[in-house]
Scaffold this motif. Structure first.
Motif, mmCIF file in Angstrom:
data_model
loop_
_atom_site.group_PDB
_atom_site.id
_atom_site.type_symbol
_atom_site.label_atom_id
_atom_site.label_comp_id
_atom_site.label_asym_id
_atom_site.label_seq_id
_atom_site.Cartn_x
_atom_site.Cartn_y
_atom_site.Cartn_z
ATOM 1 N N TRP A 300 0.752 -1.178 0.077
ATOM 2 C CA TRP A 300 -0.074 0.035 -0.134
ATOM 3 C C TRP A 300 0.806 1.377 0.030
ATOM 4 N N GLN A 301 1.975 1.098 0.817
ATOM 5 C CA GLN A 301 2.872 2.331 0.681
ATOM 6 C C GLN A 301 3.665 2.694 -0.399
ATOM 7 N N GLN A 302 3.833 1.558 -1.048
ATOM 8 C CA GLN A 302 4.681 1.818 -2.416
ATOM 9 C C GLN A 302 3.708 2.141 -3.673
ATOM 10 N N SER A 303 2.503 2.206 -3.246
ATOM 11 C CA SER A 303 1.387 2.710 -4.410
ATOM 12 C C SER A 303 1.556 4.322 -4.499
ATOM 13 N N ASN A 304 2.134 4.881 -3.715
ATOM 14 C CA ASN A 304 2.222 6.288 -3.776
ATOM 15 C C ASN A 304 1.053 6.956 -4.086
ATOM 16 N N PRO A 305 0.072 7.121 -3.119
ATOM 17 C CA PRO A 305 -1.139 7.595 -3.427
ATOM 18 C C PRO A 305 -1.176 9.146 -4.017
ATOM 19 N N GLU A 306 -1.862 9.398 -4.979
ATOM 20 C CA GLU A 306 -2.206 10.993 -5.198
ATOM 21 C C GLU A 306 -3.492 11.462 -4.477
ATOM 22 N N THR A 307 -3.133 12.535 -4.011
ATOM 23 C CA THR A 307 -4.033 13.416 -3.520
ATOM 24 C C THR A 307 -5.171 13.961 -4.634
ATOM 25 N N LEU A 308 -5.799 13.390 -5.232
ATOM 26 C CA LEU A 308 -7.005 13.469 -6.175
ATOM 27 C C LEU A 308 -8.044 14.136 -5.285
ATOM 28 N N ILE A 309 -8.593 15.225 -6.136
ATOM 29 C CA ILE A 309 -9.857 15.860 -5.635
ATOM 30 C C ILE A 309 -11.071 15.114 -5.925
ATOM 31 N N SER A 310 -11.763 14.768 -4.505
ATOM 32 C CA SER A 310 -13.104 14.057 -4.892
ATOM 33 C C SER A 310 -13.986 14.579 -3.858
ATOM 34 N N ARG A 311 -15.300 14.616 -4.069
ATOM 35 C CA ARG A 311 -16.082 14.931 -2.989
ATOM 36 C C ARG A 311 -16.080 14.234 -1.518
ATOM 37 N N GLY A 312 -15.654 12.844 -1.591
ATOM 38 C CA GLY A 312 -15.593 12.141 -0.431
ATOM 39 C C GLY A 312 -14.192 12.822 0.388
ATOM 40 N N ARG A 313 -13.077 13.052 -0.312
ATOM 41 C CA ARG A 313 -12.103 13.428 0.329
ATOM 42 C C ARG A 313 -12.206 14.855 0.967
ATOM 43 N N THR A 314 -13.089 15.721 0.170
ATOM 44 C CA THR A 314 -13.223 17.182 0.343
ATOM 45 C C THR A 314 -13.873 17.135 1.727
ATOM 46 N N ALA A 349 -14.120 7.436 4.551
ATOM 47 C CA ALA A 349 -14.421 7.738 3.438
ATOM 48 C C ALA A 349 -13.567 6.802 2.271
ATOM 49 N N VAL A 350 -13.986 6.668 1.018
ATOM 50 C CA VAL A 350 -13.252 5.999 0.035
ATOM 51 C C VAL A 350 -13.012 7.077 -0.942
ATOM 52 N N VAL A 351 -11.647 7.269 -1.480
ATOM 53 C CA VAL A 351 -11.282 8.115 -2.475
ATOM 54 C C VAL A 351 -10.270 7.499 -3.807
ATOM 55 N N PRO A 352 -10.418 8.286 -4.598
ATOM 56 C CA PRO A 352 -9.623 7.854 -5.735
ATOM 57 C C PRO A 352 -8.013 7.642 -5.300
ATOM 58 N N ASN A 353 -7.336 6.947 -6.271
ATOM 59 C CA ASN A 353 -6.120 6.910 -6.291
ATOM 60 C C ASN A 353 -5.451 6.141 -7.542
ATOM 61 N N ARG A 354 -4.921 7.098 -8.411
ATOM 62 C CA ARG A 354 -4.438 6.747 -9.791
ATOM 63 C C ARG A 354 -3.460 5.607 -9.865
ATOM 64 N N ASN A 355 -3.005 5.364 -8.551
ATOM 65 C CA ASN A 355 -1.796 4.541 -8.518
ATOM 66 C C ASN A 355 -2.156 3.021 -7.519
ATOM 67 N N ASN A 356 -3.461 3.022 -7.488
ATOM 68 C CA ASN A 356 -4.236 1.783 -6.819
ATOM 69 C C ASN A 356 -3.740 0.624 -7.446
ATOM 70 N N ARG A 357 -3.092 -0.277 -6.589
ATOM 71 C CA ARG A 357 -2.742 -1.542 -6.962
ATOM 72 C C ARG A 357 -3.466 -2.405 -7.892
ATOM 73 N N PHE A 358 -4.914 -2.340 -7.432
ATOM 74 C CA PHE A 358 -5.877 -2.857 -8.233
ATOM 75 C C PHE A 358 -6.444 -1.880 -9.267
ATOM 76 N N HIS A 359 -5.962 -1.861 -10.642
ATOM 77 C CA HIS A 359 -6.266 -0.900 -11.445
ATOM 78 C C HIS A 359 -7.702 -0.687 -11.760
ATOM 79 N N ARG A 360 -8.646 -1.552 -11.608
ATOM 80 C CA ARG A 360 -10.150 -1.393 -11.770
ATOM 81 C C ARG A 360 -10.743 -0.584 -10.551
#
Length: 576
Positions: A300-314, A349-360
């Motif tokens: 999980w730490q290696q996935s380098n999560p991006e801080t993408l804007i979403s309503r959940g995160r906001t 909250a569940v938020v987006p991450n373009r580097n999620n190890r499960f690409h779907r």
């Protein structure tokens, strides 16, 4: 034991009523709300669909080895076994009455014979609400009696009903049965043919068929398509010892750390083959290996999560005051504790991450890691609070769907969603107030996993807040109707619409609030949400029953879910 074909009495070839009769002690079967009661769907005729007088669900009362029992049997030949308002209310209502029996000292067993594609898309949110009510009933009933699920036929068990199966104490499958959250056609529509070719029947059964589910530890019995084998297998569950079957650590959907450890063994950069998974996830007893958990955390730490804007995160940041989230779960699930007045609150909250190890699962979907991590955070709060005041739990809902993918189905995304739903329901029944704060999309299995088990649902009245079973494109493909036809249906049946105002007419919302900036909340907006929306919902929840019965008490429900109420009343009249 393999039974020679010539000696078998096929269970699959029976209709739903015959199946129900075949599992009850001989001479004790009695049908409730049978076809002569004409409790049919009030919504189908307007769509040009001929309703069925039992709405495709058989409720049978009788005994199993002399003990009181109820059997639910779904007729797959009617609209693919889809769950609508009436059929869903029959199932949920029967399970609720079984709970009541057990509380009154009458041990009543429950068996579910599932042949279903999930929610009946023509009735949309009616089915979604009914399935959530089934889920809470199963979690409550399991405390008294094992809930047995049988998946035998060629239709299988899909959609929200696969989560239902995942919540059951015991799952039995034939080789012909299938168990998966997303149907092959829906995955192909959402993710493309390279992700899943819905025409490849062999691949489908190799991936999600009964034998594969059994060999990878996601089904308890691999049974023959034989009436007697199923009859005896059901009884063996109760003979093996009720107390062993009721232990929470024996329930598959509650074994969170064990399944997280299993996910640590998955290399998401490689294509997983069904046979390889059998070796990796053998039928050996589930256990938690701390080294595997540490491996998963490193991934999980290696996935380098991006801080993408979403309503959940906001809204997570707004409600927690930009507090640093906990770091012991998937980075796509944010969790932090805060205070509102005198209330301790855990936000999830569940938020987006373009580097999620499960690409779907990169756009905020509830995937494998997400479902199990939600369950981890909820159960962590339960454990920490078991000897004291239970904190409130707020699920911030902004989920576009569950993840659609080959890996997800093979690795049991239905079970990950069941684990999350189980955790929320168990927390609610243990005295935690659970609130779903709907700020964005609340779609399909993702909403069943993250939101629909809440004591109260509160929502922002905003065009970006929507509730439904699946995307319009997928719904059009599955129902073989155009998007324009689906939109016309929504004008006739509010439950088929996507907007939050239509959903509110079903009576399930505690509050619908406008005048708040959903994308960029002001300090005034945040205070209003905390001190009014959330505190009001928490207070109301603490004063009422911990089940979901409040959803049928509102003025809107008495009008627009009148059939759900009527079914329960008639079931109760015929129960004894």
């Amino acid at each position: 034991m393999t039974i020679p074909i010539r000696e078998r009495n096929s269970f699959i070839e029976l209709n739903a009523r015959e199946r129900a009769q075949s599992v009850i002690d001989q001479g004790t079967f009695r049908e409730l709300l049978g076809p002569f009661e004409k409790m049919e769907s009030p919504h189908l005729e307007a769509l040009g669909i001929v309703p069925q007088s039992d709405d495709g669900v058989i409720i049978g009362r009788g005994t199993i080895e002399g003990d009181s029992a109820v059997v639910v049997s779904i007729e797959g030949a009617f609209l693919g076994g889809g769950i609508g308002e009436v059929s869903g209310a029959k199932i949920a209502g029967a399970l609720e009455l079984a709970i009541q029996d057990n509380r009154n000292g009458i041990p009543t067993r429950a068996v579910l014979l599932l042949e279903t594609g999930g929610v009946r898309l023509q009735e949309g949110n009616y089915g979604l609400l009914a399935i959530a009510e089934m889920h809470t009933a199963i979690v409550a009933l399991r405390r008294y009696q094992p809930v047995v699920c049988v998946i035998a036929g060629m239709i299988g068990c899909f959609g929200g009903m696969s989560i239902t199966a995942g919540l059951c104490s015991t799952v039995m499958m034939t080789r012909q049965g299938r168990l998966q959250l997303n149907g092959p056609e829906v995955i192909e529509q959402e993710a493309g043919i390279l992700e899943w070719d819905s025409r490849d029947r062999s691949l489908i059964w190799q991936t999600v068929g009964g034998e594969q589910r059994y060999e990878t530890g996601m089904a308890d019995f691999l049974i023959e398509d034989d009436v007697e084998d199923i009859f005896l297998s059901i009884r063996s569950v109760y003979r093996s010892g009720i107390h062993d079957n009721l232990r929470s650590d024996n329930l598959r959907s509650a074994q969170v750390e064990s399944f997280l450890a299993r996910l640590a063994l998955i290399d998401t950069e490689q294509t997983i083959q069904p046979k390889s998974l059998r070796t990796l996830w053998s039928r050996s007893p589930l256990h938690t290996d701390n080294s595997d958990i540490q491996t998963l955390k490193a991934l999980w730490q290696q996935s380098n999560p991006e801080t993408l804007i979403s309503r959940g995160r906001t809204w997570f940041q707004a409600l927690t005051g930009n507090q640093e989230p906990l770091q012991n779960g998937a980075p796509t699930v944010l969790c932090a504790d805060s205070i509102i007045g005198d209330e301790r609150v855990r936000y999830i909250a569940v938020v987006p991450n373009r580097n999620n190890r499960f690409h779907r699962a990169r756009s905020g979907e509830v995937g494998l890691d997400e479902g199990w991590t939600i369950a981890h955070y909820v159960r962590q709060a339960m454990e920490e609070d078991k000897d004291g005041q239970r904190r409130a739990i707020v699920a911030i809902v902004d989920v576009p769907s569950q993840a659609y993918g080959y890996r997800e189905e093979m690795l049991g995304i239905y079970l990950a969603c069941a684990a999350a739903a189980d955790a929320y329901a168990s927390a609610r029944l243990a005295g935690h107030t659970v609130i779903a704060f709907m700020v964005g999309n609340a779609i399909s299995g993702a909403f069943l996993a993250h939101g629909l088990q809440a004591n109260r649902l509160v929502a922002l009245n905003d065009p970006g807040v929507s509730v439904q079973v699946m995307s319009k494109k997928s719904a059009a493909r599955v129902t073989r109707r155009s998007i324009e036809e689906l939109e016309a249906t929504a004008q006739k049946i509010p439950a088929a619409a996507y907007d939050i105002e239509s959903f509110a007419t079903l009576g399930a919302l505690h509050s619908l609030t406008g005048g708040i900036n959903a994308d960029q909340p002001t300090s005034t907006d945040i205070v209003k949400v905390k001190l009014h929306l959330l505190m009001d919902a928490i207070s109301a929840s603490r004063k009422s029953s911990p089940d979901l019965s409040s959803r049928l008490l509102s003025g809107e429900a008495k009008i627009n879910r009148a059939a759900s109420i009527a079914v329960r009343l008639k079931l109760a009249e015929q129960w004894i």
